[in-house]
Design an enzyme around this catalytic site. Structure first.
Site, short mmCIF file in Angstrom:
data_model
loop_
_atom_site.label_atom_id
_atom_site.label_comp_id
_atom_site.label_asym_id
_atom_site.label_seq_id
_atom_site.Cartn_x
_atom_site.Cartn_y
_atom_site.Cartn_z
CG ASN A 92 -19.89 -4.74 8.49
OD1 ASN A 92 -20.80 -5.57 8.44
ND2 ASN A 92 -19.60 -3.95 7.48
CG HIS A 136 -4.46 -18.47 26.73
ND1 HIS A 136 -5.10 -19.40 27.52
CD2 HIS A 136 -5.20 -18.37 25.61
CE1 HIS A 136 -6.19 -19.83 26.90
NE2 HIS A 136 -6.27 -19.21 25.73
NE ARG A 173 6.95 -2.09 11.37
CZ ARG A 173 7.23 -2.41 12.63
NH1 ARG A 173 6.75 -1.68 13.63
NH2 ARG A 173 8.00 -3.44 12.92
C1 LIG Z 1 -5.38 0.92 4.23
C2 LIG Z 1 -6.11 1.35 2.98
C3 LIG Z 1 -7.28 2.29 3.32
C4 LIG Z 1 -5.06 2.12 2.19
O1 LIG Z 1 -5.60 2.51 0.97
P1 LIG Z 1 -4.72 3.45 0.01
O2 LIG Z 1 -4.38 4.71 0.72
O3 LIG Z 1 -5.48 3.59 -1.27
O4 LIG Z 1 -3.36 2.64 -0.13
P2 LIG Z 1 -2.62 2.17 -1.46
O5 LIG Z 1 -3.46 1.16 -2.16
O6 LIG Z 1 -2.17 3.39 -2.20
O7 LIG Z 1 -1.35 1.42 -0.86
C5 LIG Z 1 -0.26 2.10 -0.29
C6 LIG Z 1 0.78 1.04 0.12
O8 LIG Z 1 0.27 0.36 1.28
C7 LIG Z 1 0.11 -1.04 1.01
N1 LIG Z 1 -1.16 -1.45 1.61
C8 LIG Z 1 -2.38 -0.90 1.43
N2 LIG Z 1 -3.30 -1.53 2.15
C9 LIG Z 1 -2.67 -2.52 2.82
C10 LIG Z 1 -3.08 -3.51 3.71
N3 LIG Z 1 -4.35 -3.61 4.09
N4 LIG Z 1 -2.15 -4.36 4.20
C11 LIG Z 1 -0.85 -4.26 3.83
N5 LIG Z 1 -0.39 -3.33 2.99
C12 LIG Z 1 -1.30 -2.47 2.47
C13 LIG Z 1 0.08 -1.16 -0.52
O9 LIG Z 1 0.52 -2.42 -0.93
C14 LIG Z 1 1.01 -0.05 -0.88
O10 LIG Z 1 2.35 -0.48 -0.71
P3 LIG Z 1 3.52 -0.05 -1.74
O11 LIG Z 1 3.60 1.45 -1.65
O12 LIG Z 1 4.73 -0.77 -1.20
O13 LIG Z 1 3.06 -0.53 -3.09
C15 LIG Z 1 -6.69 0.17 2.18
O14 LIG Z 1 -5.69 -0.54 1.47
C16 LIG Z 1 -7.43 -0.83 3.07
O15 LIG Z 1 -6.86 -1.75 3.67
N6 LIG Z 1 -8.75 -0.59 3.18
C17 LIG Z 1 -9.63 -1.37 4.06
C18 LIG Z 1 -10.76 -1.99 3.21
C19 LIG Z 1 -11.77 -2.62 4.10
O16 LIG Z 1 -11.43 -3.48 4.90
N7 LIG Z 1 -13.02 -2.18 3.98
C20 LIG Z 1 -14.08 -2.60 4.87
C21 LIG Z 1 -15.06 -3.55 4.24
S1 LIG Z 1 -16.26 -4.15 5.43
#
Ligand SMILES: CC(C)(COP(=O)(O)OP(=O)(O)OC[C@H]1O[C@@H](n2cnc3c(N)ncnc32)[C@H](O)[C@@H]1OP(=O)(O)O)[C@@H](O)C(=O)NCCC(=O)NCCS
Length: 193
Positions: free
Chosen positions: A93, A124, A184
């Site tokens: 993307n 580096h 993590r």
């Molecule tokens: C990683 C991901 C798929 C997880 O989604 P999910 O399974 O619905 O996760 P949840 O929202 O239930 O979160 C679970 C835990 O992980 C944490 N978490 C979720 N995504 C995170 C991220 N990107 N960074 C740090 N922590 C994250 C939440 O805060 C939560 O923590 P908690 O249990 O302490 O409250 C999603 O958060 C994500 O980052 N998606 C990417 C979106 C994106 O970039 N799309 C592309 C567009 S071009």
């Protein structure tokens, strides 16, 4: 091969081409041909969604891609003697950058979101000298969220997910969701689920 079989195959190929053109439009295919000229081997390359086109900085390496889509602002930098391989069905993307000093491999059907950086070298050394490098291998069907960074030496297993903004400095097993900096494990995905 019989004439009937040959004709059948020809029609089949033609149908596939027509279907693909209908689905994605002519322009991404034409721009894709322009981008494709930098690659040593390539399938059908689509350059989607406008300008600036993907820029390929090949400094004497080898870039092989399958049938892939590249969105605007993608940048691929391949150093002398390095290899970059990207499997079919994968898209990069907007603004995504790949840097290979030795080897970066991305599997099939991966979704690489916007502004992701994947690099197999620090570029580096901490105290100067030769920059450390270690190959990066990303499996099939991996989804890497927006603005994530994948650092040198990392292997990410098939069907895994990297959260938005993650800094991945260690290997990620297959079917695992990681997030944060350093990334993590937050969840393990069930097979076929
Ligand atoms: C990683 C991901 C798929 C997880 O989604 P999910 O399974 O619905 O996760 P949840 O929202 O239930 O979160 C679970 C835990 O992980 C944490 N978490 C979720 N995504 C995170 C991220 N990107 N960074 C740090 N922590 C994250 C939440 O805060 C939560 O923590 P908690 O249990 O302490 O409250 C999603 O958060 C994500 O980052 N998606 C990417 C979106 C994106 O970039 N799309 C592309 C567009 S071009």
């Amino acid at each position: 091969m019989s004439a009937a079989l040959m004709l059948g195959r020809l029609l089949d190929t033609e149908l596939r081409v027509v279907r693909r053109l209908r689905r994605h439009g002519v322009m991404p295919h034409l721009l894709g041909l322009w981008v494709r000229r930098h690659f040593h081997r390539a399938g059908v390359v689509l350059a989607c969604g406008g300008f600036p086109l993907a820029s390929i900085d090949d400094r004497g390496g080898r870039i092989e891609v399958g049938s892939c889509a590249f969105f605007p602002g993608v940048r691929i930098e391949c150093w002398r003697g390095a290899t970059i391989r990207i499997g079919s069905g994968t898209y990069l993307n907007r603004g995504t950058e790949i840097v290979a000093a030795h080897s970066v491999t991305i599997g099939r059907d991966c979704k690489i979101a916007r502004d992701v950086i994947i690099m197999d070298t620090d570029q580096h050394g901490i105290r100067g000298g030769t920059p450390p490098r270690a190959d990066v291998v990303i499996g099939d069907r991996v989804w890497i969220g927006a603005r994530a960074i994948v650092l040198k030496g990392v292997a990410i297993g098939d069907d895994s997910v990297v959260g938005a903004g993650a800094v991945v400095s260690r290997d990620v097993p297959a079917r695992t969701v990681v997030a944060g900096s350093p990334a993590r494990v937050i969840r393990t995905l069930l097979e076929g689920g």
